[in-house]
Design a protein around this motif. Structure first.
Motif, PDB file in Angstrom:
ATOM      1  N   ALA A 126       0.872  -1.179   0.000  1.00 54.37           N
ATOM      2  CA  ALA A 126       0.000   0.000   0.000  1.00 54.37           C
ATOM      3  C   ALA A 126       0.902   1.221   0.000  1.00 54.37           C
ATOM      4  O   ALA A 126       2.072   1.138   0.400  1.00 54.37           O
ATOM      5  CB  ALA A 126      -0.929   0.009   1.206  1.00 54.37           C
ATOM      6  N   ALA A 127       0.375   2.345  -0.465  1.00 54.83           N
ATOM      7  CA  ALA A 127       1.200   3.542  -0.588  1.00 54.83           C
ATOM      8  C   ALA A 127       0.536   4.751   0.045  1.00 54.83           C
ATOM      9  O   ALA A 127      -0.683   4.884   0.058  1.00 54.83           O
ATOM     10  CB  ALA A 127       1.497   3.826  -2.059  1.00 54.83           C
ATOM     11  N   LYS A 128       1.379   5.614   0.545  1.00 59.90           N
ATOM     12  CA  LYS A 128       0.969   6.942   1.004  1.00 59.90           C
ATOM     13  C   LYS A 128       0.916   7.855  -0.215  1.00 59.90           C
ATOM     14  O   LYS A 128       1.780   7.788  -1.093  1.00 59.90           O
ATOM     15  CB  LYS A 128       2.008   7.449   2.013  1.00 59.90           C
ATOM     16  CG  LYS A 128       1.923   8.914   2.391  1.00 59.90           C
ATOM     17  CD  LYS A 128       3.097   9.262   3.317  1.00 59.90           C
ATOM     18  CE  LYS A 128       3.138  10.736   3.664  1.00 59.90           C
ATOM     19  NZ  LYS A 128       4.293  11.060   4.565  1.00 59.90           N
ATOM     20  N   THR A 129      -0.085   8.703  -0.290  1.00 58.84           N
ATOM     21  CA  THR A 129      -0.167   9.641  -1.405  1.00 58.84           C
ATOM     22  C   THR A 129      -0.919  10.902  -0.963  1.00 58.84           C
ATOM     23  O   THR A 129      -1.682  10.878  -0.003  1.00 58.84           O
ATOM     24  CB  THR A 129      -0.860   9.000  -2.628  1.00 58.84           C
ATOM     25  OG1 THR A 129      -0.750   9.888  -3.748  1.00 58.84           O
ATOM     26  CG2 THR A 129      -2.335   8.722  -2.370  1.00 58.84           C
ATOM     27  N   ARG A 130      -0.697  11.991  -1.641  1.00 59.58           N
ATOM     28  CA  ARG A 130      -1.354  13.277  -1.391  1.00 59.58           C
ATOM     29  C   ARG A 130      -1.349  13.679   0.091  1.00 59.58           C
ATOM     30  O   ARG A 130      -2.416  13.874   0.678  1.00 59.58           O
ATOM     31  CB  ARG A 130      -2.788  13.265  -1.915  1.00 59.58           C
ATOM     32  CG  ARG A 130      -2.882  13.207  -3.419  1.00 59.58           C
ATOM     33  CD  ARG A 130      -4.293  13.478  -3.898  1.00 59.58           C
ATOM     34  NE  ARG A 130      -5.250  12.561  -3.341  1.00 59.58           N
ATOM     35  CZ  ARG A 130      -5.517  11.356  -3.836  1.00 59.58           C
ATOM     36  NH1 ARG A 130      -4.874  10.928  -4.898  1.00 59.58           N
ATOM     37  NH2 ARG A 130      -6.423  10.575  -3.280  1.00 59.58           N
ATOM     38  N   PRO A 131      -0.178  13.865   0.696  1.00 59.46           N
ATOM     39  CA  PRO A 131      -0.181  14.464   2.034  1.00 59.46           C
ATOM     40  C   PRO A 131      -0.594  15.928   1.919  1.00 59.46           C
ATOM     41  O   PRO A 131       0.123  16.737   1.321  1.00 59.46           O
ATOM     42  CB  PRO A 131       1.282  14.317   2.482  1.00 59.46           C
ATOM     43  CG  PRO A 131       2.072  14.208   1.209  1.00 59.46           C
ATOM     44  CD  PRO A 131       1.176  13.551   0.214  1.00 59.46           C
ATOM     45  N   ASN A 132      -1.748  16.259   2.441  1.00 67.57           N
ATOM     46  CA  ASN A 132      -2.279  17.606   2.308  1.00 67.57           C
ATOM     47  C   ASN A 132      -2.104  18.397   3.606  1.00 67.57           C
ATOM     48  O   ASN A 132      -1.063  18.339   4.223  1.00 67.57           O
ATOM     49  CB  ASN A 132      -3.734  17.550   1.841  1.00 67.57           C
ATOM     50  CG  ASN A 132      -3.843  17.136   0.373  1.00 67.57           C
ATOM     51  OD1 ASN A 132      -2.913  17.326  -0.402  1.00 67.57           O
ATOM     52  ND2 ASN A 132      -4.961  16.568  -0.013  1.00 67.57           N
ATOM     53  N   VAL A 133      -3.100  19.109   4.048  1.00 73.70           N
ATOM     54  CA  VAL A 133      -2.966  19.952   5.233  1.00 73.70           C
ATOM     55  C   VAL A 133      -3.237  19.149   6.504  1.00 73.70           C
ATOM     56  O   VAL A 133      -2.383  19.028   7.374  1.00 73.70           O
ATOM     57  CB  VAL A 133      -3.900  21.173   5.143  1.00 73.70           C
ATOM     58  CG1 VAL A 133      -3.791  22.022   6.402  1.00 73.70           C
ATOM     59  CG2 VAL A 133      -3.549  22.010   3.913  1.00 73.70           C
ATOM     60  N   LYS A 134      -4.424  18.562   6.582  1.00 76.95           N
ATOM     61  CA  LYS A 134      -4.769  17.732   7.735  1.00 76.95           C
ATOM     62  C   LYS A 134      -4.846  16.254   7.375  1.00 76.95           C
ATOM     63  O   LYS A 134      -4.695  15.401   8.236  1.00 76.95           O
ATOM     64  CB  LYS A 134      -6.117  18.170   8.322  1.00 76.95           C
ATOM     65  CG  LYS A 134      -6.108  19.552   8.936  1.00 76.95           C
ATOM     66  CD  LYS A 134      -7.481  19.884   9.527  1.00 76.95           C
ATOM     67  CE  LYS A 134      -7.486  21.263  10.178  1.00 76.95           C
ATOM     68  NZ  LYS A 134      -8.822  21.587  10.742  1.00 76.95           N
ATOM     69  N   GLY A 135      -5.108  15.967   6.120  1.00 77.75           N
ATOM     70  CA  GLY A 135      -5.344  14.594   5.706  1.00 77.75           C
ATOM     71  C   GLY A 135      -4.294  14.066   4.749  1.00 77.75           C
ATOM     72  O   GLY A 135      -3.510  14.818   4.153  1.00 77.75           O
ATOM     73  N   VAL A 136      -4.297  12.760   4.596  1.00 76.84           N
ATOM     74  CA  VAL A 136      -3.393  12.070   3.697  1.00 76.84           C
ATOM     75  C   VAL A 136      -4.156  10.890   3.113  1.00 76.84           C
ATOM     76  O   VAL A 136      -5.098  10.390   3.740  1.00 76.84           O
ATOM     77  CB  VAL A 136      -2.127  11.594   4.448  1.00 76.84           C
ATOM     78  CG1 VAL A 136      -2.478  10.586   5.532  1.00 76.84           C
ATOM     79  CG2 VAL A 136      -1.079  11.025   3.509  1.00 76.84           C
TER      80      VAL A 136
END
Length: 299
Positions: free
Chosen positions: A213-223
């Protein structure tokens, strides 16, 4: 005496750059960050990017100063649409389509919450005598805290360069199942980039990789989490649940308030396992492609 009804006009505004667009829609996106994850992620990721070829299409449709609909197309990807209230977005779609027609702007695909996407598709295919093709029927989920699945042997670890021996093959197999075909060369480049960014994770049991599984789109509060895959011969053993639960826990421990992910509505198994570990449905999304109408030839 007859009161005259106040006429409210929807206005389309186009923006020349990501920073100009983001300064206008920042509050609109952040107040619904889970639903706005892709558009927000693009705003944050591409703020300093300079396009040499075709420029992004960035626009809002407003009524009395209120954003009814935001639109973003970063070539060669789909047109992203986002509303805060469904009725506002649907009402704004004809005004956006009219503007696109006036500008002679071509849209090949659209991705958005379902009702707005369908409204856009209807207007667009009618205007251009096209037909729509469903590419993805998705459900967006959000998770504020993890419900731990049944304990099982194994551990989550970050993917390494050594894993590039099998990761491209897994990615090709996954895209074949989702009908978003990726070549081996593309998968090799994609896997290498994800490993180098430290965004790709492996669940292993007895030292053997069994799921990813991958981490993607680390935004302001969410990922967000994507690229969830278990090879066919290893399914049904809880590896995907363990992998996603552990990765979600890891990302929340990094300081994110919530995680999101998209599931294919045609796959009831994945929808069930994510809900079992704490993911809650937010809304449904669709991605549609526009093709020339097929004409029947006489026999």
């Amino acid at each position: 005496m007859i009161d005259k009804e106040r006429v409210t006009i929807m206005e389309v505004t186009r923006y020349s750059s990501i920073p100009a667009f983001y300064s206008e829609v920042e509050e609109f996106l952040l107040c619904q960050e889970d639903r706005a994850g892709i558009m927000l992620g693009n705003c944050l990721r591409f703020q300093d990017k300079v396009w040499e070829g075709e420029q992004p299409f960035l626009a809002t449709v407003k009524q009395n100063g209120k954003i009814m609909l935001s639109a973003m197309l970063i070539p060669p990807y789909a047109l992203l649409l986002l509303e805060k209230e469904e009725s506002d977005g649907v009402a704004a779609v004809p005004h956006l389509v009219r503007y696109l027609l006036q500008e002679d702007y071509y849209v090949q695909k659209v991705m958005s919450p379902k009702a707005v996407g369908k409204a856009f598709a209807h207007e667009w295919t009618t205007a251009h005598h096209l037909e729509e093709k469903l590419l993805m029927d998705l459900r967006l989920y959000t998770l504020p805290s993890v419900i731990q699945p049944a304990a099982r042997a194994g551990r989550l670890r970050m993917a390494t360069k050594a894993d590039l021996a099998f990761l491209p093959r897994w990615i090709v197999e996954m895209t074949e199942e989702t009908k978003l075909i990726m070549t081996m060369a593309e998968a090799e480049e994609y896997a290498k980039a994800r490993v180098e960014s430290k965004f790709l994770f492996i669940w292993e049991e007895d030292g053997k990789p069994v799921s990813m599984a991958a981490k993607t789109r680390p935004n302001v509060k969410g990922v967000s989490i994507n690229l969830v895959y278990t090879p066919k011969n290893l399914r049904g053993k809880g590896y995907a649940s363990a992998c996603v639960a552990a990765l979600s826990d890891h990302l929340l421990s990094e300081g994110f308030t919530f995680c999101t992910l998209y599931t294919d509505l045609s796959n009831p198994t994945s929808n069930k396992i994510y809900q079992n570990i704490g993911y809650e449905p937010v809304c449904d999304y669709i991605e549609l492609k526009f093709n020339e109408r097929r004409t029947e030839r006489p026999a």
